[in-house]
Design a protein around this motif. Structure first.
Motif, PDB file in Angstrom:
ATOM      1  N   ASN A 121     -14.279  -5.418  -0.477  1.00 13.42           N
ATOM      2  CA  ASN A 121     -12.873  -5.665  -0.109  1.00 13.42           C
ATOM      3  C   ASN A 121     -12.383  -7.073  -0.451  1.00 13.42           C
ATOM      4  O   ASN A 121     -11.314  -7.486  -0.008  1.00 13.42           O
ATOM      5  CB  ASN A 121     -12.632  -5.404   1.387  1.00 13.42           C
ATOM      6  CG  ASN A 121     -12.835  -3.953   1.754  1.00 13.42           C
ATOM      7  OD1 ASN A 121     -12.872  -3.088   0.889  1.00 13.42           O
ATOM      8  ND2 ASN A 121     -12.978  -3.682   3.031  1.00 13.42           N
ATOM      9  N   LYS A 179      -9.170  -3.941   2.667  1.00 13.73           N
ATOM     10  CA  LYS A 179      -8.858  -4.321   1.283  1.00 13.73           C
ATOM     11  C   LYS A 179      -7.671  -5.281   1.167  1.00 13.73           C
ATOM     12  O   LYS A 179      -7.481  -5.893   0.114  1.00 13.73           O
ATOM     13  CB  LYS A 179      -8.632  -3.069   0.438  1.00 13.73           C
ATOM     14  CG  LYS A 179      -9.941  -2.346   0.134  1.00 13.73           C
ATOM     15  CD  LYS A 179      -9.754  -1.102  -0.700  1.00 13.73           C
ATOM     16  CE  LYS A 179     -11.113  -0.445  -0.956  1.00 13.73           C
ATOM     17  NZ  LYS A 179     -11.001   0.876  -1.601  1.00 13.73           N
ATOM     18  N   PHE A 187      -0.941  -1.131  -6.309  1.00 16.88           N
ATOM     19  CA  PHE A 187      -2.268  -0.696  -5.888  1.00 16.88           C
ATOM     20  C   PHE A 187      -2.393   0.812  -6.072  1.00 16.88           C
ATOM     21  O   PHE A 187      -1.501   1.580  -5.691  1.00 16.88           O
ATOM     22  CB  PHE A 187      -2.537  -1.041  -4.422  1.00 16.88           C
ATOM     23  CG  PHE A 187      -3.819  -0.435  -3.913  1.00 16.88           C
ATOM     24  CD1 PHE A 187      -5.041  -0.996  -4.237  1.00 16.88           C
ATOM     25  CD2 PHE A 187      -3.804   0.725  -3.146  1.00 16.88           C
ATOM     26  CE1 PHE A 187      -6.229  -0.418  -3.811  1.00 16.88           C
ATOM     27  CE2 PHE A 187      -4.985   1.310  -2.716  1.00 16.88           C
ATOM     28  CZ  PHE A 187      -6.195   0.733  -3.043  1.00 16.88           C
ATOM     29  N   GLY A 247      -5.000   4.025  -5.215  1.00 20.04           N
ATOM     30  CA  GLY A 247      -6.176   4.425  -4.461  1.00 20.04           C
ATOM     31  C   GLY A 247      -6.084   5.860  -3.990  1.00 20.04           C
ATOM     32  O   GLY A 247      -4.993   6.438  -3.926  1.00 20.04           O
ATOM     33  N   LYS A 252      -7.931   7.078  -0.974  1.00 20.23           N
ATOM     34  CA  LYS A 252      -8.077   7.210   0.485  1.00 20.23           C
ATOM     35  C   LYS A 252      -6.953   6.431   1.181  1.00 20.23           C
ATOM     36  O   LYS A 252      -7.190   5.490   1.926  1.00 20.23           O
ATOM     37  CB  LYS A 252      -9.450   6.692   0.928  1.00 20.23           C
ATOM     38  CG  LYS A 252     -10.622   7.485   0.361  1.00 20.23           C
ATOM     39  CD  LYS A 252     -10.652   8.897   0.913  1.00 20.23           C
ATOM     40  CE  LYS A 252     -11.939   9.623   0.542  1.00 20.23           C
ATOM     41  NZ  LYS A 252     -12.113   9.824  -0.906  1.00 20.23           N
ATOM     42  N   THR A 253      -5.697   6.839   0.912  1.00 19.98           N
ATOM     43  CA  THR A 253      -4.540   6.062   1.373  1.00 19.98           C
ATOM     44  C   THR A 253      -3.976   6.546   2.699  1.00 19.98           C
ATOM     45  O   THR A 253      -3.119   5.878   3.285  1.00 19.98           O
ATOM     46  CB  THR A 253      -3.412   6.096   0.321  1.00 19.98           C
ATOM     47  OG1 THR A 253      -3.061   7.468   0.067  1.00 19.98           O
ATOM     48  CG2 THR A 253      -3.861   5.447  -0.991  1.00 19.98           C
ATOM     49  N   ASN A 270     -10.076   4.059   3.676  1.00 21.80           N
ATOM     50  CA  ASN A 270     -10.293   2.633   3.414  1.00 21.80           C
ATOM     51  C   ASN A 270      -9.334   2.042   2.386  1.00 21.80           C
ATOM     52  O   ASN A 270      -9.446   0.872   2.040  1.00 21.80           O
ATOM     53  CB  ASN A 270     -11.756   2.357   3.039  1.00 21.80           C
ATOM     54  CG  ASN A 270     -12.150   2.952   1.699  1.00 21.80           C
ATOM     55  OD1 ASN A 270     -11.417   3.734   1.104  1.00 21.80           O
ATOM     56  ND2 ASN A 270     -13.316   2.590   1.220  1.00 21.80           N
ATOM     57  N   ASP A 271      -8.389   2.847   1.903  1.00 25.90           N
ATOM     58  CA  ASP A 271      -7.312   2.335   1.045  1.00 25.90           C
ATOM     59  C   ASP A 271      -5.992   2.196   1.798  1.00 25.90           C
ATOM     60  O   ASP A 271      -5.009   1.704   1.236  1.00 25.90           O
ATOM     61  CB  ASP A 271      -7.079   3.272  -0.150  1.00 25.90           C
ATOM     62  CG  ASP A 271      -8.242   3.279  -1.124  1.00 25.90           C
ATOM     63  OD1 ASP A 271      -8.906   2.238  -1.264  1.00 25.90           O
ATOM     64  OD2 ASP A 271      -8.487   4.330  -1.744  1.00 25.90           O
ATOM     65  N   HIS A 272      -5.951   2.653   3.038  1.00 23.56           N
ATOM     66  CA  HIS A 272      -4.657   2.766   3.724  1.00 23.56           C
ATOM     67  C   HIS A 272      -3.974   1.424   3.939  1.00 23.56           C
ATOM     68  O   HIS A 272      -2.770   1.280   3.671  1.00 23.56           O
ATOM     69  CB  HIS A 272      -4.822   3.471   5.075  1.00 23.56           C
ATOM     70  CG  HIS A 272      -3.551   3.512   5.874  1.00 23.56           C
ATOM     71  ND1 HIS A 272      -2.472   4.298   5.512  1.00 23.56           N
ATOM     72  CD2 HIS A 272      -3.175   2.844   6.995  1.00 23.56           C
ATOM     73  CE1 HIS A 272      -1.486   4.119   6.386  1.00 23.56           C
ATOM     74  NE2 HIS A 272      -1.889   3.244   7.284  1.00 23.56           N
ATOM     75  N   PHE A 316      -2.624  -0.046   0.746  1.00 21.87           N
ATOM     76  CA  PHE A 316      -1.590   0.868   0.246  1.00 21.87           C
ATOM     77  C   PHE A 316      -0.272   0.677   1.000  1.00 21.87           C
ATOM     78  O   PHE A 316       0.804   0.663   0.401  1.00 21.87           O
ATOM     79  CB  PHE A 316      -2.080   2.311   0.400  1.00 21.87           C
ATOM     80  CG  PHE A 316      -1.030   3.365   0.187  1.00 21.87           C
ATOM     81  CD1 PHE A 316      -0.680   3.774  -1.092  1.00 21.87           C
ATOM     82  CD2 PHE A 316      -0.401   3.966   1.278  1.00 21.87           C
ATOM     83  CE1 PHE A 316       0.286   4.756  -1.287  1.00 21.87           C
ATOM     84  CE2 PHE A 316       0.560   4.939   1.087  1.00 21.87           C
ATOM     85  CZ  PHE A 316       0.909   5.338  -0.195  1.00 21.87           C
ATOM     86  N   THR A 357      -0.732   6.748  -4.448  1.00 18.26           N
ATOM     87  CA  THR A 357      -1.846   7.628  -4.087  1.00 18.26           C
ATOM     88  C   THR A 357      -2.277   8.417  -5.309  1.00 18.26           C
ATOM     89  O   THR A 357      -1.454   9.086  -5.952  1.00 18.26           O
ATOM     90  CB  THR A 357      -1.441   8.603  -2.971  1.00 18.26           C
ATOM     91  OG1 THR A 357      -1.014   7.856  -1.824  1.00 18.26           O
ATOM     92  CG2 THR A 357      -2.612   9.486  -2.577  1.00 18.26           C
TER      93      THR A 357
END
Length: 225
Positions: A48, A166, A182, A184, A186-187, A192-194, A197, A206
């Protein structure tokens, strides 16, 4: 995909951010070649951004044990091992707990599973919500320790100090760029992208995989024409 990114980088600076450690990201993106990896991106952020580079110049390394202390870390790891030992899965392998600079990575199936076993777990997890339930238990028991819990990648749960998601890497990008896109998968909340995002400092996209990522990047590049 690598060739596409090389072409895209001729038009815009590129950064990669992942929750995995630097060794794993190098394996995934550059065939274990550190120099190749750092040559592909203007910024490279593993864990991250807790272990990262601008070009070939490293940023300061952060440490989870310094942030919360070994006593709390051991309590967390002991609980996680007990919890995962009671989960019934089609298969289990090894490396259930991976200690990284800025986080603990917990994998119910074990990170030493084969690719076929990994994909089998992905489908099982979709049906039974293994990682979602695990994350909820961790958050209920250890949330007061100033920790965050996120479903990471395909087979694991990431545990890290609050604010070390992140979005951590943005501190190195914001001073130099007016707009940060960005991309990703897993938004959704809990992924772990939320956080990055949804952050007001980024334009979030997404994506569902490499080809979809390419399409989204191409659309952004068209807007620059």
């Amino acid at each position: 995909m690598r060739e596409f990114l090389i072409e895209a980088r001729k038009r815009v600076p590129l950064a990669i951010v992942g929750g995995s450690d630097f060794k794993k990201i190098t394996e995934q993106l550059a065939d274990h070649d550190k120099d190749l990896l750092l040559s592909l991106f203007d910024y490279t952020f593993s864990e991250n951004g807790l272990y990262g580079f601008k070009g070939t110049e490293p940023y300061p390394v952060q440490s989870i044990q310094k942030a919360i202390g070994d006593a709390k870390l051991q309590e967390l790891i002991n609980f996680a091992l007990r919890y995962m030992s009671d989960i019934q899965l089609p298969v289990k392998r090894g490396n259930f707990v991976e200690f990284r600079n800025g986080m603990i990575n917990l994998s119910p199936i074990g990170r030493s599973c084969s690719q076929e076993e990994r994909m089998q777990f992905v489908e099982f997890d979709k049906k039974h919500g293994i990682r979602q339930k695990f994350t909820e238990q961790l958050r209920e028991k250890f949330g007061q320790y100033g920790l965050q819990f996120a479903i990471g990648g395909q087979i694991s749960v990431d545990v890290f100090p609050t604010g070390w998601d992140k979005t951590f890497c943005l501190q190195y990008l914001v001073p130099d760029f007016d707009t940060i896109h960005f991309f990703g998968d897993k938004t959704a909340p809990g992924g772990n992208d939320h956080e990055i995002f949804a952050d007001e400092r980024t334009v979030g996209h997404t994506v569902e995989g490499p080809e979809d990522t390419r399409k989204h990047v191409e659309n952004v590049l068209k807007e620059l024409d």
